[in-house]
Design an enzyme around this catalytic site. Structure first.
Site, PDB file in Angstrom:
ATOM      1  N   ASN A 225     -21.151 -89.072 -14.246  1.00 31.00           N
ATOM      2  CA  ASN A 225     -22.067 -90.207 -14.295  1.00 31.00           C
ATOM      3  C   ASN A 225     -23.456 -89.721 -14.711  1.00 31.00           C
ATOM      4  OD1 ASN A 225     -24.027 -89.974 -11.893  1.00 31.00           O
ATOM      5  ND2 ASN A 225     -22.024 -89.680 -10.883  1.00 31.00           N
ATOM      6  N   ASP A 228     -28.337 -88.952 -12.580  1.00 31.02           N
ATOM      7  CA  ASP A 228     -29.290 -87.928 -12.156  1.00 31.02           C
ATOM      8  C   ASP A 228     -29.610 -86.915 -13.244  1.00 31.02           C
ATOM      9  OD1 ASP A 228     -28.886 -88.666  -9.199  1.00 31.02           O
ATOM     10  OD2 ASP A 228     -26.892 -87.978  -9.754  1.00 31.02           O
ATOM     11  N   CYS A 273     -15.683 -98.032 -12.907  1.00 25.29           N
ATOM     12  CA  CYS A 273     -15.031 -97.010 -12.076  1.00 25.29           C
ATOM     13  C   CYS A 273     -13.861 -96.310 -12.754  1.00 25.29           C
ATOM     14  CB  CYS A 273     -14.609 -97.593 -10.727  1.00 25.29           C
ATOM     15  SG  CYS A 273     -13.268 -98.797 -10.805  1.00 25.29           S
ATOM     16  N   ASP A 304     -24.276 -99.151   4.700  1.00 25.99           N
ATOM     17  CA  ASP A 304     -25.064 -98.758   5.872  1.00 25.99           C
ATOM     18  C   ASP A 304     -24.312 -97.824   6.813  1.00 25.99           C
ATOM     19  OD1 ASP A 304     -23.321-100.740   6.540  1.00 25.99           O
ATOM     20  OD2 ASP A 304     -24.843-102.176   7.180  1.00 25.99           O
ATOM     21  N   ASN A 306     -21.636 -97.871   8.765  1.00 20.83           N
ATOM     22  CA  ASN A 306     -21.226 -98.265  10.114  1.00 20.83           C
ATOM     23  C   ASN A 306     -19.731 -98.588  10.173  1.00 20.83           C
ATOM     24  OD1 ASN A 306     -21.153-100.671   8.759  1.00 20.83           O
ATOM     25  ND2 ASN A 306     -22.612-101.753  10.079  1.00 20.83           N
ATOM     26  N   HIS A 331     -10.854-100.196  -6.835  1.00 21.45           N
ATOM     27  CA  HIS A 331     -11.757 -99.105  -7.192  1.00 21.45           C
ATOM     28  C   HIS A 331     -10.901 -97.890  -7.515  1.00 21.45           C
ATOM     29  CE1 HIS A 331     -15.028 -96.394  -7.500  1.00 21.45           C
ATOM     30  NE2 HIS A 331     -14.817 -95.781  -6.358  1.00 21.45           N
ATOM     31  N   ASN A 394     -10.578 -97.979   5.093  1.00 23.53           N
ATOM     32  CA  ASN A 394     -10.251 -98.361   6.470  1.00 23.53           C
ATOM     33  C   ASN A 394     -11.384 -99.035   7.223  1.00 23.53           C
ATOM     34  OD1 ASN A 394      -8.040 -98.466   8.140  1.00 23.53           O
ATOM     35  ND2 ASN A 394      -8.527 -96.588   9.230  1.00 23.53           N
TER      36      ASN A 394
END
Length: 1372
Positions: A225, A228, A273, A304, A306, A331, A394
């Site tokens: 990709n 950067d 992807c 995030d 979580n 994906h 998951n």
């Protein structure tokens, strides 16, 4: 070569080296080789370099030995595995050939090779040129070693692939040309490493790390990709692709990588992807790292961290672009195969790498490598990026109703099973989809899966962390009053109206009024809404328990202008229930594009043109203009502008004929011709798996490909594009192995209705509606293994082929012509199809039964067993010859006996260990079955599992041989001899106090377990057919390898110890003499006793159809001491030593009785005063008898030691001396007690104590009697109570009772319950002294028949107390 050395010419042997190194497909004239393997160079002309050459191989900007980027090495006599080396291969009068080898962990990249010659007293250096070094999946020492040859072919050498897309309801696929061997691709891949941020920051360190595939993979996941580092591809998910190409237009990686280079390494626009994953596959395969693409459906992006994704909807049901989380329809990422020395062998194998720029990792957009095993087990604190990947497959999903007027959000519902579905990859060797979901996580909703999820949250610190955004427990527990779903009413094709049905059901006993707000949006595949295309509202009243259906139609005119190139639409219905909570109904729809049909018109041959027909149809009812057909293949790219295409009402198909040649001719323009009659071509194959599996007794195998047995017909159905015409004939080609040939019987060509010379046959049944059945038969001696099946069509002088697929061929005990034929059906059921077994252990006076689960039909054991054959040293030495011999069960059995153990550096399954600590690995007593061992072996990249002992080796080999179709059983031999010096006698040594000494190589084990397999012995003659001994326990080498057998049981009984294989070794195991010697302090030895009957007692196996023990001792030898046994022993002796045997041996052979030693005039034996129970004191009685009329005084030295089941002493726990006076014919009893406090802390898991008494009759010149007894301490029983009737698919509850037999408390109690290889670990409270407790265990059997349940109890004071029971599961 500089001054002092005439410059010779150098031959790099490009063709030969490339073939040996699997690099023949690369373009270019530079030498390309793989590490850990030798390559040959030849100096021609001038003086011979001789032994004074020193080579220098170096890579990178600043080569140095310290960074392992420079190696200096001279000519040596042997190849070094640890460093670079050069070995002289051959010399002539004017040439010398040298083999240069690199270590298996060498840095990869482009090397400069130089040579120094110091023969003339001065050193001069000459540059020989450059070569490229790659990773080597064919080298067992390489971290990327992949033992399965078919997988190496697929994941390293295959240039074409399949990528799966769509959504969980509708999975489609498209082809991709990886093209890793195309011109200049290798140079581009190396340039990619040199352009990375890692290289720019520290070139020297970066290059030195390029020996590590995990490092290289991580660098390349960043470089594919462009976020950067001016990487290869720029991502774009906006739908606006101005200034670049629509990601959907790419068909291969070659054009992308070459465009990147041509632009001066500016990012190519654009990718999504699957493009990132496909390009990364190309680069990694090019460099030699086995790699594949993986598609995850309903893939979470947990921004995030979580482990939860939140989706928001407004009151109208519109999906809102709110929050950073998202769920993509699919994906695509990569898996690469390599070991993880940084994490440990259990995390080796497939590693996830993801080049799609979603989140930064270490400040750079990259992802992985994350161990797939770590993901499955929730070990998300391990490197690299495991939390992100774990969430992708998951995470839990929360659906919220968001009110923009006040910012309030209300949980609609939560779902823990929607994320990570149908995780898919391409099958090896064919274009089918393989589901690998179970490799990423335990079954959704299962206890294991939920426990893993909790474990992962705990590792992230989420369990105890307050999250203000999380739903409350009350919100999660609330139950809806209604349910709903969308059903598809018609086919989903671009150009057609979209027909759906909304189904709503009332779940309560009250009327419910529901306001339903429905919307449909075009989306991209990431589920981001793009355009609203339809909306509607209805009000519904549902009576109690009522279900209603509401048809919905969205016309093509409504969506045609708003559809994205992803062709995806999301339909939602937000149902507001009066007095209840809202219910969200949602469905993602992918509309099919029209098919493109491709037919090869003729047989494709290298460097010859072949016609290909491409057919496509316009699916919409208007004419379309500016059509372009793009054709891409290996080194082939053609773009064709076409005329307009009429609308579909006219059913017009445009046909193109063009020429495909090899790479040199790929620039030719297509040539056009008139429409020709289509050749007879199969369009679909049905393997009829259920019917074939049933008649071949293979219906219990978990693998999905056709598995059948040789010597028996199977039926396939072929669907053709048209009926067969006169003049057309059909035939088949069946091939197996790396180099199929008819001379090796690994390739068979046979026409329909003709008997082939190979023994293969095919017959054609009358055609049914649209299909034709073919019955194919293999010979009864066919090679077993995985076959490719190809159809050949002959029409006039033209022959062309179509690959149909793969099947697996096994041995066939049901076929009278097969060498493994077993006539008795009950025995076939037991020795081939039974997955449950009994192993007998203990000693000759106390035989115990232990359960074992073979599980030969479990997934993926058949593939593991076939891989095992391909890993053997036999295969590595000569693959073609090895495969050709796989039709012979004795050959296969011998190979497998060497592969079950890991002693020959052959990547065997198990490492044996009989003494010392098993710390950090598995105690052999822990194992209850073969499946977990074989799966762990595969998971650890085929490194030996630690540890096993004899019954484990035998249990695993029984699994493998039954899996391959060879009838096999386990045999336990009590008092089993290991005669190292092969003189038909075992020598045991004791000190003067009676203590057993661990000296000498001979030994006698309390028991030893091996295998018997059933097959004929054509090499020996029919009289030696039947049961054959095979032993995988690594005791002695046979022909240079740790293998044993097959030895005919009949040959052993008859003393024919000169017959193949290893008959002498097995004969001594059951029939050797046992000599006992006293070793005095001065080192002298004295034989005090010879026992001729103690070896080979109670030889046992499981009964057919029951768990009873059957004694088969008389299959191995005649009754001890009988005239037949005397005759056989003398015969065996003569075959070994002939008439020139040493005097001692001749004497021993003629006098096999204890009378060979001077009679001490007394007898003795140990007798237990009460059963020996673990945790209690042991009470023994030594009974001495005076056998004469003379008075005798006897000195008795008593010793007791804890021992292993091999009778090797561990620790002496008691020593005592006493004196006994025996009158005429008198008997006396000597009481002996061994307290628990003496033996408790010295006892091994074998729970054995050996007690000896050395009895010396005084005044009889040192004549002694040795009395010996091995005591097995009985465990306190595990009691398993089963309901009177257990029914399939109905829950049943067991009672399991366990106990602490010790006089002290125990803690850290764990109960392992195993059923059908599913294991539940239960942590229990500690137990007080002598306490018994019980638990209740519920399970639901999923098939009828016998199931074996095993229980293993361990605590801090002892371990592996076992119990088992066989449960008969009745039909419902």
């Amino acid at each position: 070569m500089g001054q002092g050395m005439t410059q010779p010419s150098l031959n790099w042997h490009l063709k030969e080296n490339a073939k040996d190194h699997h690099t023949s497909k690369f373009s270019g004239k530079e030498l390309i080789v793989r590490r850990g393997q030798g390559f040959t160079i030849t100096f021609n002309g001038a003086e011979q370099p001789g032994q004074n050459l020193t080579f220098i191989a170096e890579t990178g900007p600043k080569p140095s030995k310290q960074t392992k980027t420079q190696a200096t090495f001279g000519i040596s006599s042997t190849v070094s595995k640890e460093s670079w080396s050069a070995v002289l291969k051959s010399t002539t009068s004017n040439s010398v050939s040298i083999s240069i080898s690199s270590p298996a962990n060498a840095v990869i990249g482009r090397y400069k090779l130089s040579v120094q010659n110091a023969s003339s007293g001065s050193s001069s250096t000459a540059n020989l040129g450059t070569f490229v070094l790659l990773f080597n999946p064919w080298s067992s020492g390489d971290d990327v070693f992949l033992p399965n040859q078919a997988e190496c072919q697929e994941y390293v050498l295959e240039e074409f692939g399949i990528i799966f897309a769509g959504n969980k309801h509708h999975i489609n696929s498209f082809g991709w040309n990886f093209g890793q061997f195309q011109e200049d691709i290798l140079n581009i891949c190396i340039s990619m490493l040199d352009r990375s941020l890692n290289y720019r920051q520290d070139p020297v360190t970066d290059v030195s790390h390029r020996n590590d595939p995990k490092y290289v993979g991580r660098v390349l996941s960043a470089m594919v990709n462009a976020n950067d580092d001016q990487g290869v591809v720029l991502g774009n998910w906006s739908g606006n692709y101005e200034g670049g190409k629509n990601p959907s237009s790419w068909n291969g990686s070659g054009e992308i990588l070459q465009s990147w280079k041509k632009s001066g390494f500016k990012p190519v626009r654009y990718g999504q992807c699957w493009v990132f994953a496909a390009v990364l596959t190309t680069v990694l395969r090019c460099l030699g790292i086995p790699t594949r693409t993986i598609t995850n459906f309903s893939s979470a992006h947990d921004a995030d961290e979580n482990l939860r994704v939140d989706e928001f909807y407004d009151a109208s049901g519109n999906h809102l672009n709110r929050g950073a989380d998202s769920v993509w329809n699919f994906h695509v990422w990569n898996e690469s195969w390599f070991s993880r020395s940084d994490l440990g062998p259990s995390y080796s194998g497939w590693q996830i790498l993801d080049a799609t720029p979603q989140e930064e990792s270490g400040g750079i957009y990259r992802c992985g490598p994350a161990s797939r095993n770590a993901i499955k087990e929730g070990d998300i604190d391990l490197d690299y990026d495991c939390p992100f990947v774990f969430a992708e497959v998951n995470a839990d999903c929360m659906y919220w109703n968001y009110d923009s007027t006040n910012g309030k959000k209300t949980l609609i519902f939560s779902e823990s099973t929607v994320i990570g579905q149908f995780i898919s990859t391409k099958a090896v060797g064919r274009d089918d989809r393989v589901d690998v979901t179970n490799d990423y996580k335990h079954k959704e909703g299962s206890k294991n899966e939920r426990d893993t999820y909790k474990k992962a949250r705990k590792k992230l610190g989420l369990e105890d962390k307050f999250d203000p955004t999380a739903p409350t427990p009350k919100e999660i527990e609330q139950k809806p009053d209604i349910s709903g779903k969308f059903k598809v009413a018609d086919t989903l094709i671009v150009g057609k109206d979209l027909s759906l049905i909304l189904v709503l059901a009332n779940l309560t006993s009250d009327d419910k009024t529901v306001q339903v707000n429905m919307t449909a949006w075009s989306t991209v595949y990431t589920r981001k809404p793009v355009h609203e295309i339809w909306k509607d509202s209805i009000s519904v009243t549902l009576a109690p328990q009522e279900e209603k259906k509401f048809p919905i139609k969205i016309s093509y005119t409504e969506y045609q202008q708003r559809l994205t190139t992803d062709n995806t639409i999301q339909v939602t219905a937000l149902c507001h229930v009066e007095g209840g909570i809202p219910v969200l109904v949602s469905r993602d729809i992918t509309l099919d594009k029209p098919d493109i049909d491709i037919q090869v018109l003729g047989e494709a041959e290298l460097n010859k043109e072949v016609d290909v027909e491409v057919t496509f149809t316009n699916p919409i009812d208007v004419e379309v203009m500016d059509c372009v057909l793009q054709v891409e293949g290996s080194d082939l790219y053609i773009k064709v502008s076409l005329q307009s295409v009429s609308h579909f009402v006219h059913k017009l198909a445009y046909k193109l004929l063009y020429a495909l040649t090899n790479a040199a001719a790929s620039k030719k323009r297509p040539r056009y011709g008139s429409v020709q009659a289509t050749d007879l071509t199969p369009t679909h194959i049905s393997w009829q798996p259920s019917a074939n599996a049933r008649v071949h007794h293979t219906d219990r195998y978990a693998n999905r490909e056709l598995t059948m047995r040789r010597g028996q017909a199977f039926v396939i159905s072929l669907y053709f594009n048209r009926p067969q015409q006169p003049g057309e004939s059909l035939g088949f080609v069946a091939e197996t192995g790396p180099s199929p040939s008819e001379s090796h019987h690994t390739r068979a060509v046979f026409n329909v209705s003709e008997a082939g010379a190979s023994g293969w046959q095919a017959t054609q049944e009358p055609s049914e509606s649209g299909y034709t059945n073919f019955t194919i038969s293999s010979p009864a001696n066919a090679v077993i293994g995985r076959y490719n099946l190809t159809l050949q069509v002959t029409s006039g002088n033209r022959i062309f082929s179509r690959f149909l697929g793969q099947f697996v061929m096994l041995f066939n005990p049901w076929c009278p012509g097969d060498d493994v034929y077993m006539a008795n059906e009950n025995e076939r059921q037991e020795y081939v199809l039974n997955e449950n077994g009994i192993i007998f252990v203990g000693n000759a006076k106390y035989i115990e039964a232990r359960g074992w689960y073979y599980g030969q039909f479990q997934d993926p054991l058949l593939n593991i067993c076939l891989t095992m054959l391909d890993l053997s040293l036999y295969y590595r030495q000569d693959p073609a010859m090895d495969v050709s011999r796989r039709g012979d069960p004795k050959y296969v059995g011998r190979v497998i006996s060497s592969m079950i153990n890991g002693n020959d550096n052959d990547n065997g399954v198990l490492l044996g260990k009989w003494q010392g600590s098993f710390h950090s690995h598995e105690n052999p007593s822990r194992w209850d079955g073969s499946v977990v061992i074989l799966r762990k072996w595969r998971q650890d990249n085929y490194r030996p599992v630690q540890y096993g002992q004899c019954w484990v080796f035998a249990g695993v080999m029984c699994t493998v041989l039954r899996c391959l179709g060879i009838p096999t059983r386990l045999i336990s031999n009590f008092n089993s001899a290991h005669d190292v010096d092969r003189n038909l006698s075992i020598d045991k040594y004791y000190d003067s106090s009676g203590k057993s000494l661990n000296i000498g190589k001979d030994s006698t084990w309390d028991y030893h377990v091996w295998n018997e397999s059933w097959f004929t012995r054509r090499d020996l003659g029919a009289s030696y057919n039947g049961w054959q001994v095979l032993d995988a326990t690594p005791q002695e080498q046979s022909k240079g390898l740790f293998q044993c057998g097959p030895a005919s049981v009949i040959a052993i009984k008859e003393g024919d110890v000169d017959l193949d294989y290893d008959t002498l070794f097995v004969y001594t195991e059951v029939n050797a003499d046992c000599n006992r010697w006293i070793v005095y302090n001065d080192g002298t030895k004295k034989r005090v006793y010879c026992d001729t009957e103690i070896i080979g007692r109670f030889i046992s196996t499981k009964a057919v159809g029951s768990n009873s023990r059957v004694d088969v001792t008389y299959n191995y030898k005649y009754p001890e001491g009988s005239s037949e046994e005397r005759r056989v022993y003398r015969k065996a002796w003569a075959k070994i030593f002939g008439s020139n045997a040493p005097e001692r041996h001749r004497e021993s052979s003629n006098e096999r009785s204890s009378e060979a030693m001077r009679n001490p005039g007394i007898s003795g034996k140990f007798k237990l005063a009460e059963p020996p129970v673990f945790g209690k004191d042991i009470s023994l009685i030594l009974i001495l008898n005076n056998l004469s009329f003379d008075h005798k005084t006897v000195k008795v030295d008593i010793s007791a030691s804890t021992v292993l089941y091999t009778r090797r002493a561990v620790a002496e726990i008691l020593q005592a001396t006493t004196s006994v006076d025996l009158g005429s014919n008198q008997e006396k009893h000597i009481q002996l007690k061994i307290p628990y406090t003496y033996y408790g802390k010295y006892l091994t898991t074998d729970k054995r104590i050996q007690v000896t008494a050395l009895c010396e009759v005084m005044n009889m010149h040192g004549i002694k009697l040795l009395v010996e007894k091995t005591i097995i301490l009985e465990d306190t029983n595990i009691i398993i109570k089963v309901p009177q009737r257990v029914v399939v698919n109905k829950a049943a509850t067991l009672e399991i009772s366990y106990a602490n037999p010790l006089p002290e408390p125990v803690d850290s109690c764990v109960l392992l319950v195993t059923l059908m290889n599913q294991q539940v670990k239960i942590h229990l409270a500690g137990l007080a002294p002598r306490e018994r407790s019980k638990i209740y265990f519920e399970f639901t059997p999923r098939r009828t028949g016998p199931l074996q349940l095993q229980v293993d109890f361990s605590c801090d004071k002892f371990s592996h107390v076992k119990g088992f029971i066989t449960i008969a599961v009745a039909p419902a």
